[in-house]
Design an enzyme around this catalytic site. Structure first.
Site, PDB file in Angstrom:
ATOM      1  N   TYR A 160       0.129   4.786  -6.348  1.00 31.12           N
ATOM      2  CA  TYR A 160      -0.677   4.809  -5.281  1.00 31.12           C
ATOM      3  C   TYR A 160      -0.576   5.588  -4.173  1.00 31.12           C
ATOM      4  O   TYR A 160      -1.562   6.274  -3.715  1.00 31.12           O
ATOM      5  CB  TYR A 160      -0.720   3.129  -4.562  1.00 31.12           C
ATOM      6  CG  TYR A 160      -1.240   3.072  -3.297  1.00 31.12           C
ATOM      7  CD1 TYR A 160      -2.811   2.996  -3.172  1.00 31.12           C
ATOM      8  CD2 TYR A 160      -0.366   2.709  -2.014  1.00 31.12           C
ATOM      9  CE1 TYR A 160      -3.077   2.749  -1.863  1.00 31.12           C
ATOM     10  CE2 TYR A 160      -1.156   2.524  -1.091  1.00 31.12           C
ATOM     11  CZ  TYR A 160      -2.613   2.451  -0.992  1.00 31.12           C
ATOM     12  OH  TYR A 160      -2.999   2.321   0.332  1.00 31.12           O
ATOM     13  N   ALA A 161       0.275   5.863  -3.684  1.00 27.02           N
ATOM     14  CA  ALA A 161       0.958   6.829  -2.616  1.00 27.02           C
ATOM     15  C   ALA A 161       0.432   8.145  -2.984  1.00 27.02           C
ATOM     16  O   ALA A 161      -0.007   9.138  -2.306  1.00 27.02           O
ATOM     17  CB  ALA A 161       2.415   6.732  -2.060  1.00 27.02           C
TER      18      ALA A 161
END
Length: 327
Positions: A160-161
């Site tokens: 996600y990051a």
């Protein structure tokens, strides 16, 4: 009055932003795909609340998947009246990125690129785009110091990051190539009414009221810079109204700048709900980080923005909403 495209308009922050824009007289074109990452009925309810309060014709919702580039670009081209974009649509959630990685590249990489390309093709009609990034780009930090925009962000702890960092890098490229004014906001643990059911404060509230145990990861040794949604929305609007003077790309932290221990949040919820939590201590989850802490001095300097809502007040608003919504 502006005409603003808001992606993720049925989402938690997006719906709050639409409400605030409409309240000040702007017109809003919303995009959302109502995906089932969490119950779409909550997203439908947010939109129903929006449309019920909007002036006739001031709010239009389009059910479009950001990853459907052809449909997205066609919509943006069909609305030459759009003068700004608030790009909040994304696949959120650190832990689910371990289970459904391609959902994240579709929404957060392909979808973000589609917005950039749509803005480029507007040939200057869209004067500013503000997009949502995340504090997760900073990765795991253990030194207790605040996160600053100049810190290294090349070791994300989750896919996600990584996808959100990819959005920042693509934005920088598009600004360099095409002089598109872009502002990225790194959100820090946003909470409040109409929130996301995968967030700790929501999960804890639901479990505590039903007599179920709550899971506290890293044995509860977690610190988060909890930021109330109205403060986030005020920051988005301040940024949206003030494009970079040089037409460039800039990044800002937007958080409460006051990290709190997870057990403190649980204690506040116990007081507000009138029930004791059954605590189960668990190890740290893969992809999660032990602490977040925003340095927001750049937001204060450039926009005069600063958070005004402490955790107890914000959770109080959330619990009031919960009781009204769920009974």
């Amino acid at each position: 009055m502006g005409r603003i495209l808001v992606t993720g308009a049925a989402g938690f922050i997006g719906a709050h932003l639409c409400q605030a824009l409409l309240a000040r007289g702007d017109e809003v074109i919303g995009i959302d795909n109502f995906n089932p990452y969490y119950d779409p009925a909550l997203k439908e309810a947010r939109v129903e609340a929006l449309t019920g309060n909007a002036r006739p014709g001031a709010f239009r919702m389009h059910r479009i998947d950001l990853a459907d580039t052809e449909e997205l670009l066609a919509l943006m081209a069909a609305h030459p009246e759009i003068d700004r974009v608030a790009h909040l649509g994304a696949q959120a959630g650190v832990r689910w990125s371990l289970q459904a990685p391609f959902a994240y590249t579709a929404a957060n990489v392909t979808g973000h690129l589609g917005i950039l390309e749509g803005v480029r093709r507007s040939e200057g009609r869209i004067g500013h785009t503000v997009y949502a990034s995340t504090s997760s780009v900073y990765g795991s930090r253990h030194d207790g110091t605040s996160f600053q925009e100049t810190d290294r962000v090349d070791r994300p702890a989750s896919l996600y990051a990584a996808t959100k960092r990819a959005g920042e890098l693509m934005s920088s490229v598009y600004t360099d190539l095409y002089r598109i004014p872009l502002t990225g906001l790194r959100f820090f643990t946003v909470y409040g009414p109409w929130g996301r059911p995968d967030m700790a404060y929501w999960l804890f509230t639901d479990a505590m009221l039903k007599g179920r145990p709550i899971e506290m990861f890293n044995e509860g040794r977690v610190r988060r810079d909890f930021t109330y949604v109205a403060d986030i929305v005020a920051g988005i609007m301040a940024a949206l109204d003030n494009p970079p003077a040089d037409g460039g790309h800039r990044l800002y932290n937007i958080g409460n700048s006051h990290p709190e221990e997870l057990p403190k949040m649980v204690g506040i919820l116990e007081e507000l709900l009138g029930v004791k939590a059954i605590r189960v201590l668990k190890p740290m989850q893969p992809g999660d980080v032990p602490a977040t802490f925003a340095d927001v001095s750049a937001m204060k300097r450039d926009f005069g923005w600063e958070p005004t809502t402490d955790l107890r007040t914000g959770l109080g608003h959330f619990v009031t909403w919960w009781r009204q919504h769920f009974g």
